[in-house]
Design a protein around this motif. Sequence first.
Motif, PDB file in Angstrom:
ATOM      1  N   SER A 169       0.827  -1.221   0.000  1.00 43.14           N
ATOM      2  CA  SER A 169       0.000   0.000   0.000  1.00 43.14           C
ATOM      3  C   SER A 169       0.854   1.261   0.000  1.00 43.14           C
ATOM      4  O   SER A 169       0.508   2.260  -0.650  1.00 43.14           O
ATOM      5  CB  SER A 169      -0.927  -0.003   1.221  1.00 43.14           C
ATOM      6  OG  SER A 169      -0.171  -0.041   2.426  1.00 43.14           O
ATOM      7  N   LYS A 208       2.241   1.906  -3.407  1.00 41.86           N
ATOM      8  CA  LYS A 208       1.185   2.462  -4.257  1.00 41.86           C
ATOM      9  C   LYS A 208       0.986   3.948  -3.974  1.00 41.86           C
ATOM     10  O   LYS A 208       0.748   4.743  -4.895  1.00 41.86           O
ATOM     11  CB  LYS A 208      -0.118   1.704  -4.030  1.00 41.86           C
ATOM     12  CG  LYS A 208      -0.124   0.293  -4.614  1.00 41.86           C
ATOM     13  CD  LYS A 208      -1.473  -0.376  -4.373  1.00 41.86           C
ATOM     14  CE  LYS A 208      -1.502  -1.772  -4.997  1.00 41.86           C
ATOM     15  NZ  LYS A 208      -2.803  -2.450  -4.744  1.00 41.86           N
ATOM     16  N   GLU A 209       1.092   4.350  -2.703  1.00 38.28           N
ATOM     17  CA  GLU A 209       0.930   5.762  -2.352  1.00 38.28           C
ATOM     18  C   GLU A 209       2.011   6.623  -3.004  1.00 38.28           C
ATOM     19  O   GLU A 209       1.736   7.693  -3.536  1.00 38.28           O
ATOM     20  CB  GLU A 209       0.973   5.921  -0.838  1.00 38.28           C
ATOM     21  CG  GLU A 209      -0.269   5.405  -0.125  1.00 38.28           C
ATOM     22  CD  GLU A 209      -0.158   5.566   1.378  1.00 38.28           C
ATOM     23  OE1 GLU A 209       0.815   6.242   1.831  1.00 38.28           O
ATOM     24  OE2 GLU A 209      -1.010   5.025   2.104  1.00 38.28           O
ATOM     25  N   GLU A 252       1.243   6.956  -6.674  1.00 35.84           N
ATOM     26  CA  GLU A 252       0.146   7.899  -6.928  1.00 35.84           C
ATOM     27  C   GLU A 252       0.624   9.343  -6.813  1.00 35.84           C
ATOM     28  O   GLU A 252       0.174  10.222  -7.560  1.00 35.84           O
ATOM     29  CB  GLU A 252      -0.996   7.627  -5.951  1.00 35.84           C
ATOM     30  CG  GLU A 252      -1.722   6.309  -6.228  1.00 35.84           C
ATOM     31  CD  GLU A 252      -2.662   5.916  -5.101  1.00 35.84           C
ATOM     32  OE1 GLU A 252      -2.741   6.697  -4.112  1.00 35.84           O
ATOM     33  OE2 GLU A 252      -3.300   4.856  -5.199  1.00 35.84           O
ATOM     34  N   GLU A 253       1.543   9.600  -5.891  1.00 34.07           N
ATOM     35  CA  GLU A 253       2.098  10.941  -5.757  1.00 34.07           C
ATOM     36  C   GLU A 253       2.851  11.339  -7.025  1.00 34.07           C
ATOM     37  O   GLU A 253       2.758  12.485  -7.499  1.00 34.07           O
ATOM     38  CB  GLU A 253       3.030  11.008  -4.543  1.00 34.07           C
ATOM     39  CG  GLU A 253       2.311  10.899  -3.207  1.00 34.07           C
ATOM     40  CD  GLU A 253       3.275  10.783  -2.044  1.00 34.07           C
ATOM     41  OE1 GLU A 253       4.511  10.819  -2.298  1.00 34.07           O
ATOM     42  OE2 GLU A 253       2.816  10.654  -0.888  1.00 34.07           O
ATOM     43  N   VAL A 300       2.358  10.109 -10.069  1.00 32.89           N
ATOM     44  CA  VAL A 300       1.369  10.300 -11.130  1.00 32.89           C
ATOM     45  C   VAL A 300       0.804  11.714 -11.064  1.00 32.89           C
ATOM     46  O   VAL A 300       0.634  12.400 -12.086  1.00 32.89           O
ATOM     47  CB  VAL A 300       0.236   9.260 -11.024  1.00 32.89           C
ATOM     48  CG1 VAL A 300      -0.905   9.603 -11.976  1.00 32.89           C
ATOM     49  CG2 VAL A 300       0.763   7.858 -11.317  1.00 32.89           C
ATOM     50  N   SER A 301       0.530  12.181  -9.856  1.00 31.06           N
ATOM     51  CA  SER A 301      -0.002  13.531  -9.662  1.00 31.06           C
ATOM     52  C   SER A 301       1.012  14.593 -10.072  1.00 31.06           C
ATOM     53  O   SER A 301       0.664  15.606 -10.687  1.00 31.06           O
ATOM     54  CB  SER A 301      -0.408  13.721  -8.199  1.00 31.06           C
ATOM     55  OG  SER A 301      -0.847  15.036  -7.954  1.00 31.06           O
ATOM     56  N   THR A 308      -0.567   7.228 -16.704  1.00 31.52           N
ATOM     57  CA  THR A 308      -1.097   6.273 -15.731  1.00 31.52           C
ATOM     58  C   THR A 308       0.029   5.718 -14.876  1.00 31.52           C
ATOM     59  O   THR A 308       1.217   5.785 -15.238  1.00 31.52           O
ATOM     60  CB  THR A 308      -1.796   5.106 -16.446  1.00 31.52           C
ATOM     61  OG1 THR A 308      -0.814   4.372 -17.219  1.00 31.52           O
ATOM     62  CG2 THR A 308      -2.902   5.604 -17.353  1.00 31.52           C
ATOM     63  N   GLY A 309      -0.339   5.144 -13.755  1.00 33.45           N
ATOM     64  CA  GLY A 309       0.657   4.532 -12.885  1.00 33.45           C
ATOM     65  C   GLY A 309       1.387   3.399 -13.577  1.00 33.45           C
ATOM     66  O   GLY A 309       2.607   3.246 -13.433  1.00 33.45           O
TER      67      GLY A 309
END
Length: 458
Positions: free
Chosen positions: A201, A204-205, A208-209, A211-212, A219-220
């Motif tokens: 997890s 994944k965080e 995602e950061e 990707v932002s 996409t990731g």
Amino acid sequence: MNTFGFSFISLSSDLSPYAKIVPRAQTAVVDAYLGPIMHQYLDSVEKPLEAGSMKVMTSAGGLTSRSLYRPKDSLLSGPAGGVVGSSEVAKRAGFAKSIAFDMGGTSTDVSRYDGRLDLKSEQRIGAAQIFAPSLRIETVAAGGGSVCWYDGVALRVGPESAGAFPGPACYGAGGPLTLTDVNLLLGRLDAETFSIPVRVSEAKERLEELVSNVGGTVTGDALLKGFLEIANERMAEAIRGISVREGYDPEGYALVAFGGAGGLHACAIAEMLGIQSVLFPADSGLLSAYGLRRAVVESIAEKQILKPWDSCRTLLDTWIIDLAENSYLKLVEEGEERGSLEVISRQVELRFVGQESGFVLEVDEVSEVNEQFMDRYRERYGFVPEGLPLEVVSLRVSVARCRDDLEGEAFVVQGVDRCRGDVSIIERGDLLIGDRVEGPVVVQDRFSTVFVAGGGMQ
């Protein structure tokens, strides 16, 4: 000699028989700095052993006795153990030529083996140029802990590493996204087999950061694959540096993948380089230790010449014999039997007069050296300059204990399909000799993992 109270002295004229005052001074400083530390450590290791029984690994891939050991000779001893181990694995499998691909946590080391270990006289460690025989090892800052990041314009992999702490994001200590996280999120690693708790997890965080931060429609999954391609290209480029740029075609070599992360990237890199065979030895994360076990006692004698080829070519055989005899005597004085020793390498370094660097050639017949040099020069640069005389830079002779014969390994293809479809994770111990598996598949053992994207593996 009066040592004026000093217990450890590094004398540059003893450490390196070469001109160039700056590298000689740097060699002496590094040796003197490490000397007290290394000898204190070796004292503690040697204390419970029988007198004279301890040997130390050198950067050249051989063992030396404690009395002949100098710290400047072991700066790359760890990677050298991996090169020796990989060459032994390749020979057992029937491959005379191999490329060692050692990918660990912070970096990747590559080296070429062509029947002989590839040596050089100088090495750069940090900002210091060191005179010390060592294996020709190319290092690139790409390992499992290499940080995967975005600089505002492009994706980057390394050179910064997350280290052991905080480590990759999945270690749960607040670390950044690394190549380990990338492989984990792509399903190439089994979180259940780690020796520490792994938090998917948190990986994944971090993704995602990123990707932002990158923004747009990225996409990731695209980021993960991008980081993987960047890392693979950098490691493939390191292999080109010790093969293609030296005039050797990597297609004729087997790629031996080891280190904790080597098997995760080896197949993709082999495909990029046109390499047809990848070897993934059992417990490949420990192959450097296996190389240490397979290494033999060795002594290397060197002589700087710096004379025109025409004026000294008739003396080369005599100089080589003298250097070999010096090495024989050193090893015999250390307790080796002369009959168990052999000359394993005779090398000469040549260059055109006025040039800074040249080529190191293996001397089989002195009469053929001139032609060998011209061929190598033409292969590298595409031409041979006219009217420039040759200069003999130096000679190097290696004498070592005769190696034990290795028992070969047989690989019999039975055509058994063990896995198909989505990524499968299987234990190496469950495979039988000759089994064929179809990718995508992950094969893992106690210390390492290999990933095969598609097609077959046997």
